[in-house]
Design an enzyme around this catalytic site. Structure first.
Site, PDB file in Angstrom:
ATOM      1  N   GLU A 165      -1.393 -27.899  27.834  1.00 50.00           N
ATOM      2  CA  GLU A 165      -2.652 -28.461  27.309  1.00 50.00           C
ATOM      3  C   GLU A 165      -2.443 -29.781  26.573  1.00 50.00           C
ATOM      4  O   GLU A 165      -3.411 -30.445  26.194  1.00 50.00           O
ATOM      5  CB  GLU A 165      -3.324 -27.458  26.368  1.00 50.00           C
ATOM      6  CG  GLU A 165      -3.946 -26.269  27.086  1.00 50.00           C
ATOM      7  CD  GLU A 165      -5.111 -26.679  27.995  1.00 50.00           C
ATOM      8  OE1 GLU A 165      -5.828 -27.629  27.661  1.00 50.00           O
ATOM      9  OE2 GLU A 165      -5.265 -26.046  29.058  1.00 50.00           O
ATOM     10  N   THR A 203       0.819  -1.214   0.000  1.00 46.29           N
ATOM     11  CA  THR A 203       0.000   0.000   0.000  1.00 46.29           C
ATOM     12  C   THR A 203       0.849   1.257   0.000  1.00 46.29           C
ATOM     13  O   THR A 203       0.446   2.293  -0.529  1.00 46.29           O
ATOM     14  CB  THR A 203      -0.930  -0.019   1.235  1.00 46.29           C
ATOM     15  OG1 THR A 203      -1.858  -1.075   1.058  1.00 46.29           O
ATOM     16  CG2 THR A 203      -1.684   1.277   1.410  1.00 46.29           C
TER      17      THR A 203
HETATM   18  C1  SIN Z   1      -1.017  -2.946   2.826  1.00 50.00           C
HETATM   19  O1  SIN Z   1       0.091  -2.755   2.379  1.00 50.00           O
HETATM   20  O2  SIN Z   1      -1.453  -2.248   3.791  1.00 50.00           O
HETATM   21  C2  SIN Z   1      -1.992  -3.968   2.302  1.00 50.00           C
HETATM   22  C3  SIN Z   1      -1.563  -4.581   1.032  1.00 50.00           C
HETATM   23  C4  SIN Z   1      -0.312  -5.380   1.139  1.00 50.00           C
HETATM   24  O3  SIN Z   1      -0.026  -5.946   2.185  1.00 50.00           O
HETATM   25  O4  SIN Z   1       0.401  -5.442   0.117  1.00 50.00           O
END
Ligand code: SIN
Length: 357
Positions: A314, A40
């Protein structure tokens, strides 16, 4: 009265002095290489208010660098586009390529630190992988963004600026691979993405983040005591692949289907992300013991997100010959088990590694 030719000589001398002093200034700055992988932070949306439904991994590394001219004041920055992917597509082969490139660059005298721009979805996994295989004390910093570059209040530019400061700062030397997100410094081993979309998604909830960014500086308050980078026994130099390790999730009404399918597909290790303290449902236990009998290494982890997975708690790990994941979440336990299996299949040795790294 100064002659015109002497005047010109003086002018040239002053320009030369100014240029030399600017060069000396630049030479004093750390040399930081930015390795871009997509995500992103390199994403774009159709409008400035598009903060979901945008396209990740569209902008190249040079554009990322040009978007933050302030970087030139804190480091001599160079960029390399290693991949251009959304991080859900990050695979073992990407990690091997990236880890080898980082090791080559850090062995060079003209590189003081590395920043890796990355999608946030698997950022914590890549960070932990590198934490185990980088062979240098020089800083390696992963950074991403929760909002695409085109969004109002995009967090990428400030995160990148902080990451470059951290990668060039002497305080970050020898601290293992670090994550710079939301004005905070985190250790690769312990940080997680904890929110699907808010800018403060990265947290080291209980074990504690390492420090803050403020006033163009990185401030440390903690450091991890788990071994990393130069202190690990893992060497990816000659590796072209990693052993297949997968994760089986625990939930109410779970059955043996997933574990059986993973073993049939050739898994050499299975991380069981159990409920609570890694509890094993009665319908899953036979599938796990059968897998172990075939030589598959079983690691008990927890889907809870915090806390120590109690060995022999567990489940009787000694009797079952299983490994306990300690405080590693399932996705990071998968990485350590893959690397462990490149060295040994002894569950005793692998358990030691889980208490070491
Ligand atoms: C992000 O970068 O926030 C989401 C997409 C990705 O992980 O490439």
């Amino acid at each position: 009265m100064i002659s015109p030719s002497r005047c010109i000589n003086l002018l040239f001398a002053s320009i030369l002095l100014l240029t030399l002093s600017a060069q000396a200034q630049t030479a004093k700055l750390p040399n930081v290489t930015i390795l871009a992988t997509g995500g992103t932070i390199a994403g774009t949306g159709s409008t400035s208010t598009t903060t979901v439904g945008y396209t990740a991994a569209t902008i190249g590394v040079q554009t990322l660098i040009r978007a933050v001219p302030e970087l030139a004041k804190v480091a001599n920055v160079t960029g390399e586009q290693v991949f251009q992917i959304a991080s859900e597509n990050m695979g073992n082969e990407h990690w091997l390529t990236l880890g080898k490139r980082v090791n080559v660059l850090l062995a060079q005298d003209n590189v003081d630190g590395i920043v890796i721009t990355h999608g946030t979805d698997t950022l914590e996994e890549t960070a932990y992988f590198l934490n185990l295989v980088v062979k240098s004390r020089k800083p390696v910093v992963l950074v991403g963004a929760m909002r695409p570059s085109t969004a109002l209040s995009a967090d990428g530019p400030i995160n990148l600026y902080n990451a470059v400061i951290l990668a060039g700062s002497p305080e970050a030397v020898g601290k293992g691979v670090l994550v710079a997100m939301g004005d905070q410094i985190h250790a690769a081993r312990d940080v997680s993405k904890t929110n699907t979309s808010t800018p403060d998604a990265f947290k080291t909830t209980e074990l504690g983040m390492l420090g803050y960014f403020q006033g163009n500086r990185a401030f440390f308050y903690h450091q991890t005591i788990r071994k990393h980078t130069l202190e690990t026994e893992f060497d990816i130099g000659a590796l072209t692949s990693l052993p297949q390790v997968d994760i089986a999730y625990g939930y109410a009404n779970v059955g043996p289907v997933v574990v059986n399918a993973l073993v049939a597909a050739g898994a050499k290790g299975v991380i069981h992300a159990g409920v609570g303290d890694g509890s094993l449902a009665a319908k899953v236990l036979p599938a796990l013991t059968a897998a172990r009998a075939k030589g598959v290494v079983i690691v008990r982890a927890s889907r809870v997100g915090q806390g120590i997975l109690a060995r022999n708690g567990e489940a009787n790990d000694d009797a079952l010959d299983f490994v306990a994941a300690d405080t590693l979440n399932p996705q990071k336990a998968r990485i350590l088990l893959m690397l462990a299996l490149t060295k040994t299949t002894s569950t005793r040795e692998i358990q030691r590694m889980f208490y070491t790294y």
